[in-house]
Scaffold this motif. Structure first.
Motif, mmCIF file in Angstrom:
data_model
loop_
_atom_site.group_PDB
_atom_site.id
_atom_site.type_symbol
_atom_site.label_atom_id
_atom_site.label_comp_id
_atom_site.label_asym_id
_atom_site.label_seq_id
_atom_site.Cartn_x
_atom_site.Cartn_y
_atom_site.Cartn_z
ATOM 1 N N LEU A 97 8.406 46.243 21.285
ATOM 2 C CA LEU A 97 8.400 46.514 18.982
ATOM 3 C C LEU A 97 9.684 46.213 18.836
ATOM 4 N N PHE A 147 6.216 49.066 8.893
ATOM 5 C CA PHE A 147 5.615 48.021 9.922
ATOM 6 C C PHE A 147 4.664 47.586 8.935
ATOM 7 N N SER A 163 8.254 42.299 18.623
ATOM 8 C CA SER A 163 7.491 42.422 17.013
ATOM 9 C C SER A 163 9.049 41.945 16.179
ATOM 10 N N GLN A 164 10.270 42.835 15.755
ATOM 11 C CA GLN A 164 10.997 42.653 14.832
ATOM 12 C C GLN A 164 11.634 41.963 15.101
ATOM 13 N N GLN A 211 9.902 53.746 11.921
ATOM 14 C CA GLN A 211 9.525 51.924 12.156
ATOM 15 C C GLN A 211 8.864 52.157 11.422
ATOM 16 N N GLU A 220 11.458 46.597 10.094
ATOM 17 C CA GLU A 220 12.462 47.657 9.627
ATOM 18 C C GLU A 220 12.506 48.300 10.270
ATOM 19 N N VAL A 221 13.694 48.808 11.909
ATOM 20 C CA VAL A 221 14.259 50.349 12.308
ATOM 21 C C VAL A 221 15.442 50.930 11.669
ATOM 22 N N ALA A 245 0.644 45.110 14.216
ATOM 23 C CA ALA A 245 1.554 45.396 14.162
ATOM 24 C C ALA A 245 2.401 44.284 14.080
ATOM 25 N N LYS A 246 3.204 44.397 12.350
ATOM 26 C CA LYS A 246 4.072 43.466 12.841
ATOM 27 C C LYS A 246 5.506 44.744 12.043
ATOM 28 N N VAL A 247 6.910 44.907 12.744
ATOM 29 C CA VAL A 247 7.527 45.626 13.296
ATOM 30 C C VAL A 247 8.499 45.080 11.945
#
Length: 227
Positions: free
Chosen positions: A182, A63, A185-186, A61, A75-76, A71-73
């Motif tokens: 998560l 972030f 967030s995404q 991840q 991209e995964v 935390a701001k995700v």
């Protein structure tokens, strides 16, 4: 030195397919396999960016942390996907995001400068690489469009329906690829909003939820959720 399995993996990746066998052999000494445990950090925002990476197994991840520490995700990154490769073409030499493993993960780290030097000496290889990066950019643009033009109901409906193994099916079963927090967030929503929308989907008999397992009872209805 990397083993033959990693060498074979790299040879089949678009970032290395752009080069000849002789060129790839020159790059291999500049590659190494890194094994990460769950939640282990690969690099932090602001660290000097001397490498780019390809996920061999598991997922990462990317972030940012807000001033409040949330935390701001962004991209995964999943198996086979590269990340931080664009930084070698920028004047900035620091990572703009944090990178953390999601479960046991293996990544291949490639020193950026030797890779860039080979590209500069081979315009045809550089053009081939630009094509691959353009595909990745197009994907990111679509993701940004999803976040900016769709409401939260539409985002979640599209996200879950996109996980279906067979898009033409009426029903299906799959597991969420990461923790629900998560995913929220995404998708640019609060965990509370995510939970509320999941409940709505269950109440409408679109899905059943058992932990990370999602049983879709009406895939077309899920896809239309929020439209």
């Amino acid at each position: 030195m990397i083993d033959s399995a990693v060498e074979s993996f790299l040879a089949g990746h678009f970032l290395f397919q752009t080069f000849s066998e002789e060129q790839r052999q020159k790059l291999l000494p500049h590659c190494r396999l890194i094994r990460l445990k769950n939640s282990e950090t690969l690099f932090n925002q602001g660290d000097e960016s001397k490498h780019f990476y390809i996920v061999k197994s598991g997922s990462m991840q990317l972030f940012r942390l807000s001033p409040e520490g949330q935390a701001k995700v962004m991209e995964v990154i999943r198996e086979g996907d590269p990340f931080a490769e664009a930084l070698m073409f920028l004047e900035k030499n620091h990572y703009p995001l944090n990178a953390q493993a999601m479960g046991d993960t293996m990544v291949v780290a490639i020193v950026s400068q030797p890779y860039k030097s080979l590209l500069m000496a081979d315009p045809q290889a550089a053009m081939h690489l630009m094509g691959g990066m353009a595909v990745k950019l197009h994907k990111r643009i679509n993701e940004i469009e999803t976040l900016t033009l769709q409401n939260t109901r539409h985002r979640l409906g599209n996200y879950l329906s996109g996980l279906a193994p067979d898009p033409a099916a009426q029903q299906c079963l799959f597991e969420l690829p990461m923790a629900k927090q998560l995913i929220a967030s995404q998708l640019g929503m609060q965990p509370e909003t995510f939970s509320r929308l999941i409940k709505e989907m269950k109440d409408q008999a679109l899905i059943e939820v058992n932990g990370a397992e999602i049983r879709v009872k009406d895939l077309p209805g899920l896809r239309a959720f929020g439209h």
